[in-house]
Design a protein around this motif. Sequence first.
Motif, mmCIF file in Angstrom:
data_model
loop_
_atom_site.group_PDB
_atom_site.id
_atom_site.type_symbol
_atom_site.label_atom_id
_atom_site.label_comp_id
_atom_site.label_asym_id
_atom_site.label_seq_id
_atom_site.Cartn_x
_atom_site.Cartn_y
_atom_site.Cartn_z
ATOM 1 N N PRO A 1 -9.591 34.593 28.085
ATOM 2 C CA PRO A 1 -9.128 33.449 28.875
ATOM 3 C C PRO A 1 -7.928 33.780 29.766
ATOM 4 C CG PRO A 1 -9.548 32.796 26.601
ATOM 5 C CD PRO A 1 -9.618 34.286 26.642
ATOM 6 N N THR B 1 -7.868 33.553 33.795
ATOM 7 C CA THR B 1 -6.831 32.750 34.471
ATOM 8 C C THR B 1 -6.105 33.575 35.524
ATOM 9 O OG1 THR B 1 -6.517 31.425 32.473
ATOM 10 C CG2 THR B 1 -4.774 31.358 34.125
ATOM 11 N N GLY C 1 -8.372 34.039 38.344
ATOM 12 C CA GLY C 1 -8.595 32.798 39.082
ATOM 13 C C GLY C 1 -7.467 32.440 40.034
#
Length: 305
Positions: free
Chosen positions: A138, A142, A145
């Motif tokens: 994750p 992130t 992103g």
Amino acid sequence: MALAIPHKVKPKKVKLSGKDLAFQIFIYAFAILMILAIIYPLWFIIIASFSNPAEVANGQVWLWPSHLDFKGYQALFKQPIIWRSYGNTVLYTVIGTAFGLAVNIPAGYALSRKDLVGRKWINVLYVIPMFISGGLVPIYLTVKGVGLLNSFWVMIIPFAVSPYNIIVARTFFQSSIPESLWEAAQLDGAGTFKYFFSMVLPLSKAILAVLGLWTAVGIWNQWFNALIYLQNENLQPLQLILRRILISNQQVAGNTTGQLAAELQQLSDMMKYASIVISTLPIMMVYPFLQKYFNQGVMLGSVKG
């Protein structure tokens, strides 16, 4: 009439009993052994980096180098990427430390204020990440992103917030900055920002030095984040480059035989010791200048609750 000059009274020496003297000798001896246990490994790494690896492996080098040999350092510094990675690490450390302090110190001060709305719940939100992490995948998604993947700022921004440092700073402000100082500042017409920058920060040199040193050491020694988030070799820090050089040298030595293999293995060992020295020396040189603040800041920031 002449005035009598008082004589200095010499303090009486307290005679220690046999048990007290024996205990004191034990404490001093134990302290000296602890100091040697800490200092000797560092000293051994330094002398081993200048010595013949075969003599080091055979136990012939333990206090002084057998002879000065700079092959390990020469082989390291012949790598052009070493200097670039060294510069990257210095930039990451300086900018990352400044950014980390700019983020964590105000957060710690805000949590120390009793008039902060929702203070207890915010404290809980800062404590939870100390024990539970979101996981590598994750975090990677992130970072990707928000467009920080494979960029200079990926080593600084995503990992700048440290819940532990924030809690230490919060405890320091609670125990060291009196509430009466804020009341006096209000009477003089100072607002929150002026009070924080003009009065709180000048009184917080100890915690600034401690958290600055902790942050700098963490960034300087960081290699895993660079391994995950940086594919561009020109942006990689010193620790990751040294790791790659040592692994490649060991692989080359393992793929050869005979005298050449022995020489390559000795060179790899010398480079290993030399890399430890050049990667730790800058941080070790900084610590003496912050030592007087370090002890004070740790005690004030962690003993009281």
